[in-house]
Design a protein around this motif. Structure first.
Motif, PDB file in Angstrom:
ATOM      1  N   ASP A  99       0.989  -1.184  -0.053  1.00  0.00           N
ATOM      2  CA  ASP A  99       0.033   0.084   0.023  1.00  0.00           C
ATOM      3  C   ASP A  99       0.952   1.208   0.067  1.00  0.00           C
ATOM      4  OD1 ASP A  99      -2.346  -1.293  -0.079  1.00  0.00           O
ATOM      5  OD2 ASP A  99      -2.782  -1.393   2.104  1.00  0.00           O
ATOM      6  N   ALA A 100       1.915   1.233   0.960  1.00  0.00           N
ATOM      7  CA  ALA A 100       2.900   2.391   0.813  1.00  0.00           C
ATOM      8  C   ALA A 100       3.463   2.631  -0.759  1.00  0.00           C
ATOM      9  CB  ALA A 100       3.974   2.184   1.940  1.00  0.00           C
ATOM     10  N   TRP A 101       4.049   1.360  -1.280  1.00  0.00           N
ATOM     11  CA  TRP A 101       4.455   1.349  -2.706  1.00  0.00           C
ATOM     12  C   TRP A 101       3.628   1.954  -3.635  1.00  0.00           C
ATOM     13  CZ3 TRP A 101       9.187   1.410  -3.981  1.00  0.00           C
ATOM     14  CH2 TRP A 101      10.215   0.866  -3.486  1.00  0.00           C
ATOM     15  N   ARG A 102       2.253   1.671  -3.718  1.00  0.00           N
ATOM     16  CA  ARG A 102       1.163   2.248  -4.404  1.00  0.00           C
ATOM     17  C   ARG A 102       0.913   3.805  -4.283  1.00  0.00           C
ATOM     18  NH1 ARG A 102      -1.499  -2.799  -2.449  1.00  0.00           N
ATOM     19  NH2 ARG A 102      -1.666  -4.231  -4.059  1.00  0.00           N
ATOM     20  N   ALA A 103       0.928   4.189  -2.771  1.00  0.00           N
ATOM     21  CA  ALA A 103       1.027   5.672  -2.748  1.00  0.00           C
ATOM     22  C   ALA A 103       2.090   6.384  -3.423  1.00  0.00           C
ATOM     23  CB  ALA A 103       0.870   5.751  -1.117  1.00  0.00           C
ATOM     24  N   LEU A 104       3.225   5.625  -3.020  1.00  0.00           N
ATOM     25  CA  LEU A 104       4.459   6.507  -3.772  1.00  0.00           C
ATOM     26  C   LEU A 104       4.694   6.368  -5.314  1.00  0.00           C
ATOM     27  CD1 LEU A 104       7.309   7.476  -2.754  1.00  0.00           C
ATOM     28  CD2 LEU A 104       8.172   5.354  -3.205  1.00  0.00           C
TER      29      LEU A 104
END
Length: 282
Positions: A73-78
């Motif tokens: 999820d953090a990667w998707r946001a980045l």
């Protein structure tokens, strides 16, 4: 802007921002993984081809390297933040990178992404000339050797880059690695797709150490849904002149028909290449 850099936990940073400690294990030992996908910016907006498949492979590579599971999820946001900041029209390469971090304990992972404008692949998409190079291991070398990291997209790419230099020295476009027992495996940055007996064939990943190809899997899924037979098998170079075609497949450069292998002409139907490319999103 020719390149964009974003860091997990920090967001987009200036492209010339220093980000690696001198003893980062990704830099000193290639101890890390990455994944790369095609980004397209056009009149219809921005898209990353097969993003969820690439994220899944990124997580798999991390697991096989015994790195902590990535926060997807953090990667998707980045990725979303990076895409919002990238305005260069045309094709680009979205690359996700993780290293084990600095060698001193407790320093944490290095996690970042880059977006870089892609080179023009239009000529390669019309056809390439390739050679075979010995990869130095048998086609079943990875069956009982998980420490060889078969199927992991590691940062250790010196052999792959050396093979591409050899192709340039020999005046050809691509390399296809061959096992020591004579079977075609994959390219330094591509997977293999063969048409034979009115089916599509990919290289088996089990035991061969082949990196699972996101783009080839997408093509096979589309073909199977359309009633085309799909399977996996090992081929030798001498099998190909009587096949219906050979392609090297890249997530970024697309579906590249091999017109000649080791100086031997191979069959090619541009209409089939067009259908395969469309199935892959090109």
């Amino acid at each position: 802007m020719e390149q964009l850099v974003a860091v997990l936990g920090r967001g987009v940073v200036a492209a010339d921002t220093p980000l690696l400690i001198a003893d980062d294990l990704g830099f000193t030992r290639g101890d890390g993984c990455f994944d790369a996908a095609r980004l397209v910016v056009g009149a219809e907006g921005k898209r990353v081809d097969h993003l969820e498949r690439h994220l899944a492979r990124f997580a798999r590579s991390s697991a096989l390297l015994e790195l902590p599971a990535p926060d997807l999820d953090a990667w998707r946001a980045l990725i979303a933040e990076a895409l919002a900041a990238w305005e260069v029209p045309g094709e680009a390469v979205l690359k996700l990178l993780r290293t084990r971090g600095p060698e001193r304990s407790g320093a944490g992972l290095t996690e970042l992404l880059t977006i870089t404008a892609a080179s023009d692949a239009s000529a390669a998409r019309r056809g390439v000339r390739a050679i075979t190079l010995n990869r130095g291991y048998a086609s079943d070398a990875f069956v009982d050797a998980p420490w060889l990291l078969g199927g992991v997209k590691t940062l250790s790419y010196a052999v792959n880059v050396a093979a591409k230099r050899e192709a340039s020295r020999r005046g050809v476009d691509e390399v296809i690695f061959v096992s020591s027992d004579g079977f075609l495996l994959e390219g330094p940055t591509t997977g293999l797709l063969v048409a034979a007996d009115d089916q599509l064939w990919a290289t088996p990943t089990e035991g061969t150490g082949i990196l699972p190809s996101v783009t080839i899997d997408a093509i096979l899924d589309e073909a199977a849904a359309g009633g085309v037979g799909v399977s996996r098998a090992l081929f030798r170079a001498e099998d190909l002149p009587t096949s219906q075609g050979l392609w090297v497949v890249s997530a970024v450069r697309g579906v590249l028909p091999v017109l000649e292998l080791d100086g031997v002409a191979l069959p090619h139907d541009p209409a089939v290449t067009a259908r395969l490319a469309a199935a892959a999103g090109f």
